[in-house]
Design a protein around this motif. Structure first.
Motif, mmCIF file in Angstrom:
data_model
loop_
_atom_site.group_PDB
_atom_site.id
_atom_site.type_symbol
_atom_site.label_atom_id
_atom_site.label_comp_id
_atom_site.label_asym_id
_atom_site.label_seq_id
_atom_site.Cartn_x
_atom_site.Cartn_y
_atom_site.Cartn_z
ATOM 1 N N UNK A 145 0.822 -1.215 0.000
ATOM 2 C CA UNK A 145 0.000 0.000 0.000
ATOM 3 C C UNK A 145 0.859 1.268 0.000
ATOM 4 N N UNK A 146 2.064 1.180 0.528
ATOM 5 C CA UNK A 146 2.942 2.349 0.590
ATOM 6 C C UNK A 146 3.676 2.598 -0.724
ATOM 7 N N UNK A 147 3.627 1.626 -1.638
ATOM 8 C CA UNK A 147 4.355 1.743 -2.900
ATOM 9 C C UNK A 147 3.453 2.234 -4.020
ATOM 10 N N UNK A 148 4.045 2.847 -5.021
ATOM 11 C CA UNK A 148 3.341 3.174 -6.253
ATOM 12 C C UNK A 148 2.999 1.858 -6.958
ATOM 13 N N UNK A 458 17.030 -0.680 -13.323
ATOM 14 C CA UNK A 458 17.037 0.793 -13.271
ATOM 15 C C UNK A 458 16.375 1.349 -12.009
ATOM 16 N N UNK A 459 15.856 0.472 -11.144
ATOM 17 C CA UNK A 459 15.301 0.906 -9.870
ATOM 18 C C UNK A 459 13.839 1.290 -9.899
ATOM 19 N N UNK A 460 13.172 1.212 -11.054
ATOM 20 C CA UNK A 460 11.754 1.586 -11.117
ATOM 21 C C UNK A 460 10.853 0.518 -10.523
ATOM 22 N N UNK A 461 11.315 -0.737 -10.480
ATOM 23 C CA UNK A 461 10.586 -1.804 -9.795
ATOM 24 C C UNK A 461 11.086 -1.854 -8.357
ATOM 25 N N UNK A 462 10.153 -1.799 -7.407
ATOM 26 C CA UNK A 462 10.505 -1.744 -5.988
ATOM 27 C C UNK A 462 10.061 -2.986 -5.216
ATOM 28 N N UNK A 463 9.083 -3.728 -5.759
ATOM 29 C CA UNK A 463 8.596 -4.913 -5.052
ATOM 30 C C UNK A 463 8.355 -6.033 -6.049
ATOM 31 N N UNK A 464 8.613 -7.272 -5.610
ATOM 32 C CA UNK A 464 8.454 -8.437 -6.466
ATOM 33 C C UNK A 464 7.781 -9.537 -5.658
ATOM 34 N N UNK A 483 22.806 -8.401 -8.256
ATOM 35 C CA UNK A 483 23.230 -7.204 -7.522
ATOM 36 C C UNK A 483 22.070 -6.226 -7.355
ATOM 37 N N UNK A 484 21.285 -6.040 -8.429
ATOM 38 C CA UNK A 484 20.169 -5.088 -8.372
ATOM 39 C C UNK A 484 19.029 -5.608 -7.516
ATOM 40 N N UNK A 485 18.847 -6.924 -7.481
ATOM 41 C CA UNK A 485 17.731 -7.531 -6.743
ATOM 42 C C UNK A 485 17.775 -7.161 -5.263
ATOM 43 N N UNK A 486 18.963 -7.063 -4.712
ATOM 44 C CA UNK A 486 19.118 -6.781 -3.285
ATOM 45 C C UNK A 486 18.672 -5.364 -2.919
ATOM 46 N N UNK A 487 18.458 -4.521 -3.932
ATOM 47 C CA UNK A 487 18.015 -3.150 -3.681
ATOM 48 C C UNK A 487 16.487 -3.024 -3.672
ATOM 49 N N UNK A 488 15.793 -4.108 -4.017
ATOM 50 C CA UNK A 488 14.338 -4.084 -3.968
ATOM 51 C C UNK A 488 13.869 -3.835 -2.534
ATOM 52 N N UNK A 489 12.776 -3.118 -2.409
ATOM 53 C CA UNK A 489 12.227 -2.875 -1.081
ATOM 54 C C UNK A 489 11.596 -4.127 -0.497
ATOM 55 N N UNK A 490 10.840 -4.879 -1.340
ATOM 56 C CA UNK A 490 10.075 -6.023 -0.838
ATOM 57 C C UNK A 490 10.163 -7.181 -1.815
#
Length: 765
Positions: A145-148, A458-464, A483-490
């Motif tokens: 709910x907190x994410x776009x 590119x960081x536009x995806x935040x949750x998977x 490497x990029x996966x670890x930057x996901x929020x959820x």
């Protein structure tokens, strides 16, 4: 076990057939290893039966009258793998950090057994710790709910049921996006793009009974011995009837050469074998498009001769006049191609292609069967359409024994698309969804697999959120993505077993363990059943027979419902709790959304052989823009122009599966049919290439990517194995070779990773 603790390696030719005693021995071994020899054997008697459970591996068709043992070696392995007695408890996670587990082999992670309770990653300890289901749902819901909404991806593995898939797709759309990539994006999306344009249907037209009426089978880029062994039974029966089976495949695969039915006492005792392929053409990687051009050219030239001499035509002009569009332009394109360029691009001789064309021309009814050997190329869409063109030339769609037959890999990947797992809003009945559930379904095209990966980079995806699967291991460009996966929020993984994607995780990570399809699923509505769709668009019911691995497991529908209730605003038109406890009500909702495809869904759920969705093209009803079947002319001769290199040191890598794996699941480190035991780090090479490049058999080499995009791609430690593979091509196992595949190296229109022809170089350590 950690990487480096390798099994003893032996490599020697395997001279036996597909099936036979080798299959029986392999089955016995895995039943014993997973500690289910008696219970596993009993369960297998219910596999693929009308009142049993559908196999959790391949999507091959289920017969109306099944045999006593209606399962194959790999299907039995999948069952044993799921009902193993091994368990992963909270105690295990308390002893191991995630960083430590990252060093374990994929096989060893899954061999730990079934997950037993929901877990949440603790950043302070780098360990997974137990969490209650209510806590997990509420915390996941709060994060979503907190994410776009556009920044969240809802991935679906191909094994989830129709009921769970329908709920999952609706969850994503109510949340606000169409970001619903799935397994099809990685394999048969080229089919889903190609066939609607050619024949107006996104799926094949062949039924299982068509094998009883066919006069010729054209087989492209699919290895039934490892990937769909139950298909060997109708192929064997066709061969025994004298039906020619013409195979186009780079490697000589044992399942396409000869077969001993392990369910036949006579064949087992006498060790008799059935020849499968009557003609075997080892097309080079990316050469299928040119090979089919050659078949069409040979057929058209032979038809010219017949027409000139007043003998019966070889091209079905009456069918084409009534049913087809674009014939003249296509024929002109074929005539413009020279045999020299056809031979160069295909790696095949004109005489062999002409022989195959003569065989095809004699058949009254022929079918074209294919797998990812056609779809996973830069021009995968065009290659599938070329196969349709070849069939249309002789009217081989829309009559018994004929048609196009894509072989899907995952057990319900085709069915998921049917009920709404798609990033394309035009494929979903938005009007129905609006009327049923009182909301405006999003109309913006969502992210497919490649685009989801681009968004993660590119960081536009935040949750998977993943409904099954091992996404990070299955996709290309592994190094950059990990490497990029670890930057996901959820990250949320709905799973049965531990895999790489639980260890490569986001800042907040959950493991939500679910019931397997083979397990008894009892809810407040009683014992539940689910439904799946096979490769021939037939729908089957499935119910479990094994006791659940843990009392703390929830079913996939229950988990989807729990996430939906915690994330979405209440909707008076949807009772998520009821759907999660009574799947018949979900089937009612599916029927209401897709009334023509699922009429009387619940009443027909247990029909022997399944009930088939309407496939208009199978009745010569063409739902295309022209109202006819379309001859579509491809733009070139090579399915992979990226690999058309002048540098002879650049080789074409074909990624493959062993007969001891299913997709990213590794059952063992042996590949019986290719004679490999104890390792997966093997590079299959043409003998002449081994000598030309100054190598020797059994030498250790590294592979590096040959793409000139500035990204360094490399996998070390392959053992050279001289093998029967076309010159200029090499073979290696998936997913070990995925780091060598650039993310942009995909089919131009479907974005399926082009994993069957990847430009690489060999590097000596």
């Amino acid at each position: 076990m950690e990487d480096g603790m390798a099994d003893p390696v032996t490599i020697k030719p395997y001279n036996g057939p597909a099936g036979g005693w080798g299959s029986a021995k392999s089955l016995a071994e895995i039943l014993l290893r997973e500690q289910v020899p008696l219970s596993g054997g009993t369960l297998l008697m219910h596999q693929n039966k009308p009142d049993g459970f559908m196999c959790v591996s391949c999507a091959w068709a289920k017969p109306h009258k099944p045999s006593v043992f209606e399962y194959c070696e790999n299907g039995a392995k999948a069952t044993a793998w799921e009902v193993t007695r091994r368990r992963i408890t909270a105690d295990f996670f308390a002893k191991h950090t995630v960083t430590e587990l990252e060093r374990w082999r994929d096989y060893d992670l899954e061999e730990l057994g079934r997950l037993t309770e929901p877990m949440r990653w603790d950043a302070a300890t780098d360990k997974y710790a137990p969490v209650s289901w209510d806590e997990a749902f509420q915390e996941i819901g709060a994060e979503l709910k907190a994410l776009e909404p556009k920044s969240t991806v809802f991935y679906a593995s191909g094994r989830a049921s129709l009921e769970a898939s329908y709920m999952y797709g609706l969850l994503a759309r109510l949340y606000g996006n169409n970001n619903l990539p799935d397994s099809s994006n990685m394999c048969h999306e080229s089919t889903s793009v190609a066939l609607p344009e050619s024949i107006g249907s996104p799926v094949g037209t062949v039924l299982l009974e068509d094998f009883e009426h066919t006069d010729c089978i054209l087989f492209f880029g699919q290895n039934p011995g490892s990937n769909a062994p139950r298909m060997l039974h109708p192929l064997q029966e066709a061969s025994k009837r004298g039906v020619p089976i013409i195979t186009f495949n780079p490697l000589r695969e044992r399942g396409l050469e000869r077969f001993t039915n392990p369910q036949s006492p006579v064949e087992m005792l006498t060790r008799s074998e059935t020849r499968i392929s009557s003609q075997y053409l080892q097309v080079k990687a990316g050469g299928d498009l040119a090979a089919i051009y050659g078949l069409c050219k040979a057929l058209i030239e032979a038809d010219d001769t017949a027409h000139a001499h007043g003998t019966p035509r070889l091209i079905d002009t009456a069918f084409i006049a009534e049913h087809a569009h674009g014939f003249e332009a296509f024929v002109a394109s074929v005539r413009s191609k020279t045999w020299e360029e056809i031979e160069r691009h295909s790696g095949l001789l004109r005489a062999d292609l002409e022989q195959a064309a003569r065989t095809y021309a004699r058949a009254k009814a022929a079918m074209g069967i294919y797998g990812m050997g056609l779809t996973q190329h830069r021009k995968g869409v065009e290659t599938v359409q070329m196969l349709v063109n070849l069939l249309l030339l002789r009217g081989n769609i829309g009559r018994p024994g004929a048609g196009i037959c894509p072989v899907r890999g995952h057990s319900n990947v085709q069915g998921q698309r049917t009920v709404g797992i798609t990033e394309k809003p035009e494929l979903v009945p938005s009007g129905k969804l609006k009327a049923l559930y009182g909301f405006e379904p999003p109309q913006e095209t969502g992210l497919n697999t490649v685009e989801a990966c681009e968004g993660i980079l590119d960081g536009s995806v935040r949750a998977f959120v993943a409904l099954g699967g091992n996404f990070i291991r299955a996709v290309p460009e592994t190094g950059l993505l990990e490497a990029a996966w670890r930057k996901l929020r959820l990250t949320v993984q709905i799973s049965t077993k531990l895999n790489r994607n639980h260890l490569i995780h986001g800042q907040i990570a959950y493991i939500l363990p679910c019931l397997g399809r083979i397990e008894i699923d009892t809810q407040m509505g009683g014992r539940q059943a689910v439904a799946m769709e096979d490769s021939t668009a037939c729908i089957h019911g499935s119910k479990g027979y094994a006791e659940p691995a843990s009392p703390h497991l929830l079913s996939e529908p229950r988990i989807v419902a729990g996430i939906a209730q915690a994330t979405l605003a209440p909707n008076p038109h949807i009772n998520w709790d009821r759907w999660g406890r009574d799947y018949a009500t979900v089937r009612d909702a599916i029927e209401a959304t897709y009334p023509s495809e699922f009429k009387d869904f619940n009443a027909r759920l247990w029909k022997p052989g399944g009930f088939r969705r309407p496939i208009p093209a199978a009745q010569c009803d063409w739902k295309t823009e022209t109202g006819k079947a379309n001859f579509i002319t491809p733009g070139g001769m090579s399915a992979d122009p990226d690999t058309e290199q002048a540098d002879p040191d650049v080789l074409r890598l074909i990624t493959m599966r062993s007969n001891d794996q299913f997709n990213t699941t590794i059952y063992g480190y042996d590949d019986r049919f290719r004679g490999v035991k104890g390792t997966r780090m093997v590079l299959f090479m043409n003998k002449a290439d081994v000598a030309r490049l100054g190598l020797r058999d059994a030498q250790t080499v590294n592979l590096v990517g040959a793409a000139s995009d500035g990204v360094k791609r490399r996998v070390d430690g392959f053992r050279v194995l001289a093998y029967d593979i076309p010159a200029g091509c090499v073979g290696g196992y998936y997913p070990e070779c995925n780091p060598l595949i650039p993310l942009w190296h995909h089919a131009g229109r479907s974005k399926v990773p082009a994993a069957k022809s990847v430009p690489v170089r060999i590097q000596k350590p």
